[in-house]
Design an enzyme around this catalytic site. Structure first.
Site, short mmCIF file in Angstrom:
data_model
loop_
_atom_site.label_atom_id
_atom_site.label_comp_id
_atom_site.label_asym_id
_atom_site.label_seq_id
_atom_site.Cartn_x
_atom_site.Cartn_y
_atom_site.Cartn_z
CD GLU A 150 -1.24 0.00 3.71
OE1 GLU A 150 -2.39 0.40 3.49
OE2 GLU A 150 -0.84 -0.35 4.81
CB CYS A 168 -2.82 -12.47 -17.38
SG CYS A 168 -1.10 -12.87 -16.97
#
Length: 341
Positions: free
Chosen positions: A103, A129
């Site tokens: 983060e 993906c």
């Protein structure tokens, strides 16, 4: 209804799709040289990447540049091409697998660097993906609902750090043939970036309409490909078998719901390898000359792979052409999206 439903979009268009190629070309022959001690000790032949995967080269970023800088560049290009000002964007979704921190999100740097307004929602959407296609679907739903007007979807990938770590592991004296096989897919990865702008179709006559598609999950296969910053470990055969089953099931569900994808003008698939592409073509009987191939020179660029290929194909597509975007992501998940060019 079984599994995930098919879906349709009423008023969403693809206004622009752009890509940024990483500048440093690294050949598979160079990878063979880096792995020469391991290949010799394990009695593995060179040129496996070219002969088995069909990847002759991939790209890395030059020193001093990074994946999120490339995502910013791709996003700026996409907005310019679409004729959209930063202040008009209501949503930014970053779909990159690559990240340097847990983060904050990668999206916040991109949001700030592009000068997007405080009113523009921004977050990361991670789904291996398949993330970019998922991001487009989510944005299309929000545009159709009237919640936002324009959305920017981006992805930037950096394969170098993971591949450097893989070289070190595979060249250790205690590495095995099984280690090599389980990390082989890591060596097919590449670096690159892509971006797309979506907006309301009724305000952009002649734009590329996003019609809808299908999504299905096969999460019983969630342990077949597991990746992190330091490496990626793949059961290649299991991943291919599970992915094919999922694609075929989703394809037939879509057909039963009225989608006719047997004679599209272009099939833009997620780019992985020779075996993956050939298996998909055979499984759903695609016309091979309508499936563009980019993995030999870019490798597998994660979620940026499909939009980079779509951006390349854009110049040769004509108004009215039907395009099917088709991807499979680790987990497993698959999604197919039809675009009326």
């Amino acid at each position: 209804m079984t599994g995930n439903a098919t879906f349709r979009h009423d008023n969403t268009a693809l206004l622009a799709v752009t890509s940024v190629e990483a500048p440093v070309v690294v050949s598979s022959a160079e990878f063979d040289e880096r792995l020469a001690p391991s290949l010799k000790r394990l009695r593995l032949s060179k040129r496996l990447l070219e002969r088995v995967a069909g990847v002759t080269e991939r790209r890395w970023w030059s020193p001093g540049s990074d994946f999120d800088d490339a995502a910013i560049e791709a996003g700026a290009k996409a907005m310019a091409e679409a004729g959209i000002e930063p202040g008009e964007v209501g949503l930014l979704i970053n779909t990159s697998v690559t990240r340097r921190n847990l983060e904050p999100s990668v999206a916040v740097k991109i949001h700030h660097s592009l000068g997007l307004p405080s009113s523009a929602m921004n977050f990361d959407l991670a789904n291996a993906c398949l993330g970019f296609v998922n991001g487009m679907t989510l944005a299309a739903n929000m545009i159709d609902s009237g919640q936002i007007k324009y959305a920017l979807i981006v992805a930037g990938e950096d394969a170098q750090k993971t591949q450097e770590a893989t070289f070190r592991r595979l060249n250790r004296e205690d590495s095995t043939r099984q280690d090599f096989l389980s990390e082989f897919a890591t060596l097919t990865l590449g670096s690159g970036a892509a971006a797309a702008v979506l907006g309301p179709a009724d305000l952009h006559p002649g734009s590329h309409r996003i019609l809808g598609g299908v999504s299905r999950a096969g999460t019983e296969h969630h342990e077949l490909c597991v990746g992190g910053i330091d490496g990626m470990y793949t059961d290649t055969k299991g991943l291919l078998d599970g992915g094919l089953e999922l694609v075929v099931t989703a394809w037939h569900e879509a057909q039963a719901d009225g989608w006719a994808w047997d004679s599209m003008d272009r099939y833009v698939t997620h780019q992985v390898s020779n075996s993956y592409t050939n298996a998909i073509i055979k499984a759903v009987d695609l016309e091979r000359d309508r499936v563009p191939i980019t993995f030999p020179h870019w490798g597998n660029v994660g979620p940026a792979s499909l939009p980079m290929t779509l951006a390349q194909e854009g110049a040769s597509l004509r108004s009215g052409d039907r395009v099917l975007c088709l991807g499979v992501g680790s987990g497993l998940n698959t999604s197919m999206m039809e675009i009326a060019w």
